[in-house]
Design an enzyme around this catalytic site. Sequence first.
Site, PDB file in Angstrom:
ATOM      1  N   ASP A  52       0.844  -1.192   0.000  1.00  0.00           N
ATOM      2  CA  ASP A  52       0.000   0.000   0.000  1.00  0.00           C
ATOM      3  C   ASP A  52       0.880   1.242   0.000  1.00  0.00           C
ATOM      4  O   ASP A  52       1.646   1.469   0.936  1.00  0.00           O
ATOM      5  CB  ASP A  52      -0.902  -0.012   1.236  1.00  0.00           C
ATOM      6  CG  ASP A  52      -1.810   1.201   1.291  1.00  0.00           C
ATOM      7  OD1 ASP A  52      -2.912   1.142   0.714  1.00  0.00           O
ATOM      8  OD2 ASP A  52      -1.417   2.214   1.908  1.00  0.00           O
ATOM      9  N   TYR A  57       3.192   9.973   0.501  1.00  0.00           N
ATOM     10  CA  TYR A  57       4.304   9.473   1.320  1.00  0.00           C
ATOM     11  C   TYR A  57       5.667   9.875   0.755  1.00  0.00           C
ATOM     12  O   TYR A  57       6.679   9.743   1.439  1.00  0.00           O
ATOM     13  CB  TYR A  57       4.250   7.947   1.440  1.00  0.00           C
ATOM     14  CG  TYR A  57       2.979   7.392   2.031  1.00  0.00           C
ATOM     15  CD1 TYR A  57       2.077   8.194   2.733  1.00  0.00           C
ATOM     16  CD2 TYR A  57       2.666   6.036   1.884  1.00  0.00           C
ATOM     17  CE1 TYR A  57       0.902   7.676   3.257  1.00  0.00           C
ATOM     18  CE2 TYR A  57       1.498   5.508   2.422  1.00  0.00           C
ATOM     19  CZ  TYR A  57       0.622   6.330   3.102  1.00  0.00           C
ATOM     20  OH  TYR A  57      -0.528   5.809   3.620  1.00  0.00           O
ATOM     21  N   LYS A  85      -2.372   6.026  -3.908  1.00  0.00           N
ATOM     22  CA  LYS A  85      -3.489   6.915  -3.593  1.00  0.00           C
ATOM     23  C   LYS A  85      -3.319   8.289  -4.233  1.00  0.00           C
ATOM     24  O   LYS A  85      -2.204   8.811  -4.337  1.00  0.00           O
ATOM     25  CB  LYS A  85      -3.622   7.084  -2.070  1.00  0.00           C
ATOM     26  CG  LYS A  85      -3.672   5.769  -1.297  1.00  0.00           C
ATOM     27  CD  LYS A  85      -3.828   6.017   0.205  1.00  0.00           C
ATOM     28  CE  LYS A  85      -3.509   4.766   0.985  1.00  0.00           C
ATOM     29  NZ  LYS A  85      -2.056   4.561   1.153  1.00  0.00           N
ATOM     30  N   HIS A 118      -7.185   9.401  -1.423  1.00  0.00           N
ATOM     31  CA  HIS A 118      -6.514   9.328  -0.122  1.00  0.00           C
ATOM     32  C   HIS A 118      -7.401   9.839   1.014  1.00  0.00           C
ATOM     33  O   HIS A 118      -7.439   9.247   2.104  1.00  0.00           O
ATOM     34  CB  HIS A 118      -5.204  10.112  -0.165  1.00  0.00           C
ATOM     35  CG  HIS A 118      -4.221   9.709   0.870  1.00  0.00           C
ATOM     36  ND1 HIS A 118      -2.873   9.616   0.641  1.00  0.00           N
ATOM     37  CD2 HIS A 118      -4.367   9.362   2.181  1.00  0.00           C
ATOM     38  CE1 HIS A 118      -2.247   9.223   1.745  1.00  0.00           C
ATOM     39  NE2 HIS A 118      -3.136   9.068   2.690  1.00  0.00           N
TER      40      HIS A 118
END
Length: 313
Positions: A52, A57, A85, A118
């Site tokens: 994931d 990030y 996402k 997200h």
Amino acid sequence: MSTASDLRDTKLPLNHGAGLMPALGFGTLIPDPAVTLSATADALAAGFRHFDCAERYRNEPEVGEALQAGITGGIKREDIFVTTKLWNSNHRPERVEPAFLASLERLRIDYLDLYLIHTPFAFQPGDEQDPRDQNGNVLYDRGVTLLDTWRALESLVDHGKCRAIGLSDITLDALLSIYESARIKPAVVQVESHPHLPETELLEFCKEKGIILLAFAPLGHGARPGPLEDPVIVKIAAQTGMTPAQVLLAWAVQRGTALLTTPKSAARAKENFNISALPEDAFNEINRIETRQRLNTVVTTGVPGFIPRGESA
């Protein structure tokens, strides 16, 4: 007592015949790029096949490098389930496909198994992931609806670019609104969930509609006190010869959810992957835990509580 393979091999069907999602997932929310690379490689070696990721990030290149090394080493791409996402600053429909393609390029793959929105909150569009005014308040984008963004994700599925789409950090009420209007129904909903936040009502809805509930922070994200230190969990761990983490992860799989955990060492990756089924009485005892604690307030603001603000994210 069941064997470890009973749970570690668990796979959940995606709706619309989009394949299977391994229940045990590796979450890549790791700020350090070098640790991201090593931890992802260790997760692959331990047996994880569900990864994931997220644009937010800022480490998709490192995840992609580790996954590519695994594929080069003999793991088939079709045996790896990859999610990423769409971040809040890319909710405008015209920004969705470019953001999606940029993630694919960073991950070094040519299709996605799952693409998630997200959070349900749209931020001011642009390259700044965390847009703020001079007082530090988030700059939201009021000119786009969540359904507008969802329609753009549906077109990605239409064009064969990703197998399934879903939502993250969303409440049941907001999910209901999208579900009722969606042409392609959400396949996965990713939310915080653990025995202190079981999200029972949401899980029941997801099961009824054939949606996978994907639990993040199943171990409490290191919160102290948190689920890992719950007296019931500690007692069951001692009784079963499992670690508290293994108890929490087994409970999550046995109640029908998928989960994400982020072990940063090879030993921890093996511990988190090699889980066995809990006895029925232990499982039921966990269900009776009454403590309630939400660790991440992202569902009310769109600002992830686990991700540092600014460039270090």
